[in-house]
Design a protein around this motif. Structure first.
Motif, mmCIF file in Angstrom:
data_model
loop_
_atom_site.group_PDB
_atom_site.id
_atom_site.type_symbol
_atom_site.label_atom_id
_atom_site.label_comp_id
_atom_site.label_asym_id
_atom_site.label_seq_id
_atom_site.Cartn_x
_atom_site.Cartn_y
_atom_site.Cartn_z
ATOM 1 N N ILE A 153 -24.500 -4.853 8.898
ATOM 2 C CA ILE A 153 -24.184 -5.865 7.881
ATOM 3 C C ILE A 153 -23.200 -5.285 6.870
ATOM 4 N N PHE A 154 -23.555 -4.140 6.322
ATOM 5 C CA PHE A 154 -22.725 -3.539 5.275
ATOM 6 C C PHE A 154 -21.449 -2.929 5.842
ATOM 7 N N GLY A 155 -21.490 -2.587 7.127
ATOM 8 C CA GLY A 155 -20.278 -2.113 7.772
ATOM 9 C C GLY A 155 -19.220 -3.195 7.837
ATOM 10 N N HIS A 156 -19.617 -4.427 8.189
ATOM 11 C CA HIS A 156 -18.674 -5.551 8.229
ATOM 12 C C HIS A 156 -18.178 -5.898 6.827
ATOM 13 N N MET A 157 -19.048 -5.770 5.838
ATOM 14 C CA MET A 157 -18.617 -6.019 4.457
ATOM 15 C C MET A 157 -17.562 -5.005 4.026
ATOM 16 N N LYS A 158 -17.778 -3.748 4.409
ATOM 17 C CA LYS A 158 -16.827 -2.705 4.013
ATOM 18 C C LYS A 158 -15.474 -2.903 4.687
ATOM 19 N N ILE A 159 -15.472 -3.345 5.937
ATOM 20 C CA ILE A 159 -14.209 -3.632 6.631
ATOM 21 C C ILE A 159 -13.421 -4.685 5.866
ATOM 22 N N GLN A 160 -14.109 -5.752 5.454
ATOM 23 C CA GLN A 160 -13.438 -6.815 4.693
ATOM 24 C C GLN A 160 -12.931 -6.293 3.360
ATOM 25 N N MET A 161 -13.752 -5.483 2.675
ATOM 26 C CA MET A 161 -13.353 -4.959 1.375
ATOM 27 C C MET A 161 -12.103 -4.100 1.498
ATOM 28 N N LYS A 162 -12.031 -3.268 2.541
ATOM 29 C CA LYS A 162 -10.863 -2.417 2.750
ATOM 30 C C LYS A 162 -9.622 -3.255 3.001
ATOM 31 N N LYS A 163 -9.763 -4.342 3.767
ATOM 32 C CA LYS A 163 -8.626 -5.226 4.016
ATOM 33 C C LYS A 163 -8.166 -5.880 2.713
ATOM 34 N N GLN A 164 -9.138 -6.288 1.891
ATOM 35 C CA GLN A 164 -8.803 -6.931 0.626
ATOM 36 C C GLN A 164 -8.115 -5.957 -0.320
ATOM 37 N N GLN A 165 -8.568 -4.708 -0.326
ATOM 38 C CA GLN A 165 -7.928 -3.690 -1.152
ATOM 39 C C GLN A 165 -6.499 -3.444 -0.713
ATOM 40 N N ALA A 166 -6.278 -3.457 0.616
ATOM 41 C CA ALA A 166 -4.924 -3.264 1.133
ATOM 42 C C ALA A 166 -4.021 -4.407 0.701
ATOM 43 N N LYS A 167 -4.562 -5.636 0.708
ATOM 44 C CA LYS A 167 -3.784 -6.791 0.262
ATOM 45 C C LYS A 167 -3.420 -6.651 -1.215
ATOM 46 N N SER A 168 -4.387 -6.243 -2.029
ATOM 47 C CA SER A 168 -4.130 -6.099 -3.461
ATOM 48 C C SER A 168 -3.073 -5.039 -3.728
ATOM 49 N N ILE A 169 -3.095 -3.978 -2.931
ATOM 50 C CA ILE A 169 -2.091 -2.924 -3.090
ATOM 51 C C ILE A 169 -0.702 -3.468 -2.800
ATOM 52 N N HIS A 170 -0.570 -4.304 -1.772
ATOM 53 C CA HIS A 170 0.723 -4.919 -1.450
ATOM 54 C C HIS A 170 1.232 -5.756 -2.619
ATOM 55 N N VAL A 171 0.339 -6.557 -3.213
ATOM 56 C CA VAL A 171 0.740 -7.414 -4.330
ATOM 57 C C VAL A 171 1.127 -6.570 -5.536
ATOM 58 N N GLU A 172 0.348 -5.526 -5.826
ATOM 59 C CA GLU A 172 0.665 -4.652 -6.957
ATOM 60 C C GLU A 172 2.024 -3.981 -6.781
ATOM 61 N N ARG A 173 2.302 -3.516 -5.570
ATOM 62 C CA ARG A 173 3.596 -2.870 -5.310
ATOM 63 C C ARG A 173 4.736 -3.877 -5.411
ATOM 64 N N ALA A 174 4.487 -5.120 -4.970
ATOM 65 C CA ALA A 174 5.505 -6.160 -5.076
ATOM 66 C C ALA A 174 5.836 -6.449 -6.538
ATOM 67 N N ILE A 175 4.809 -6.520 -7.375
ATOM 68 C CA ILE A 175 5.021 -6.787 -8.800
ATOM 69 C C ILE A 175 5.753 -5.626 -9.464
ATOM 70 N N ASP A 176 5.390 -4.401 -9.093
ATOM 71 C CA ASP A 176 6.108 -3.235 -9.625
ATOM 72 C C ASP A 176 7.591 -3.305 -9.261
ATOM 73 N N TYR A 177 7.857 -3.719 -8.033
ATOM 74 C CA TYR A 177 9.251 -3.833 -7.572
ATOM 75 C C TYR A 177 9.997 -4.897 -8.379
ATOM 76 N N ILE A 178 9.317 -6.007 -8.661
ATOM 77 C CA ILE A 178 9.930 -7.065 -9.467
ATOM 78 C C ILE A 178 10.226 -6.568 -10.876
ATOM 79 N N TYR A 179 9.259 -5.880 -11.486
ATOM 80 C CA TYR A 179 9.453 -5.356 -12.841
ATOM 81 C C TYR A 179 10.674 -4.436 -12.921
#
Length: 277
Positions: A153-179
């Motif tokens: 159960i918690f293994g599947h949750m962690k997989i999703q969390m890691k994917k979500q963190q990767a998405k957030s990193i992409h958005v943060e880097r995109a915003i840094d690039y815009i700035y």
């Protein structure tokens, strides 16, 4: 009289390991307005809402909880939860404890600020939870099998969390690039190439994070920067336009008026009258 429909339930503690113990669990179809609490739990209680909706009151906050959402009740916390009047929830639950539980929950996506976990795994977390509930009686004398299904159960949750963190990193880097590059003639394609991802995927990430396209985010950032320059100096309108990444003053004035319902020149004179998004 309320009739509770509990389809699967177990109440006998099972000491699976020194790090993780299981106390009880089950799956229930609740009646409208079915309420539990106020109560304080001795152990960690995890619910998964498989259908319907309800409310959770905890720490002076009311959470509206719908399908495919998990909620965590930590020990020592007073809470109340109640099924919706028109669309009462169905949920399954497990009660666990042990010295590794807090660390496991934090690594799986729960935190002490927000007790909710939104399942976006296309049913993998839900199925793992239900699988554990319904197969408990079959494997109740096999702690290794129970441990594997519980950690699943918690293994599947962690997989999703890691994917979500990767998405957030992409958005943060995109915003840094815009700035760093908003004053240049950059486009969404340039941002996507910088990140090494497809522009369609970048669009989806920004919609999830900010409910707007990366193109609109870039435009809004340029206009807000231009607004600050209008308020704080005497630069020519054309110079402001070019310094904020617009190809010409005409395009800048058109976009500014479209968003703020005023011309840049008039805004400079009467900034308090502009209609802001």
């Amino acid at each position: 009289m309320e009739i509770r429909k509990i389809y699967s339930e177990f109440n006998t503690p099972v000491y699976l390991s020194k790090a993780l113990n299981l106390y009880y669990g089950g799956w229930e179809i609740c009646c409208p307005m079915h309420t539990f609490g106020p109560a304080i739990r001795q152990h960690y209680l995890v619910h998964y809402v498989t259908r319907g909706k309800g409310r959770l009151w905890m720490n002076d906050t009311c959470y509206v909880i719908e399908k495919d959402t998990m909620f965590l009740i930590r020990p020592g916390i007073t809470c109340v939860y109640q099924a919706d009047k028109d669309d009462p929830w169905e949920y399954c639950w497990i009660c666990i404890d042990g010295y590794d539980v807090e660390n496991m929950l934090n690594n799986s996506g729960f935190d002490k600020v927000n007790p909710l976990f939104f399942d976006k795994s296309n049913g993998e977390v839900r199925d793992a939870m239900l699988n554990f509930i319904f197969y408990f009686s079959k494997y109740k004398n096999n702690e290794y099998m129970l441990l594997s299904r519980l950690y699943n159960i918690f293994g599947h949750m962690k997989i999703q969390m890691k994917k979500q963190q990767a998405k957030s990193i992409h958005v943060e880097r995109a915003i840094d690039y815009i700035y760093e590059n908003y004053s240049k003639n950059i486009s969404v394609t340039d941002i996507a190439e910088y990140l090494g991802i497809d522009r369609t995927y970048l669009y989806r990430l920004f919609k999830e994070e900010y409910d707007m396209s990366p193109q609109k985010y870039l435009l809004n950032f340029r206009l807000k920067t231009a607004m600050n320059k209008l308020e704080g100096g005497n630069m020519y309108i054309a110079d402001i336009a070019y310094s904020c990444g617009f190809n010409d003053a005409s395009a800048f004035c058109h976009q500014f008026k479209k968003v703020y319902k005023d011309t840049p020149l008039n805004y400079r004179r009467y900034p308090q009258l502009a209609i802001r998004e």
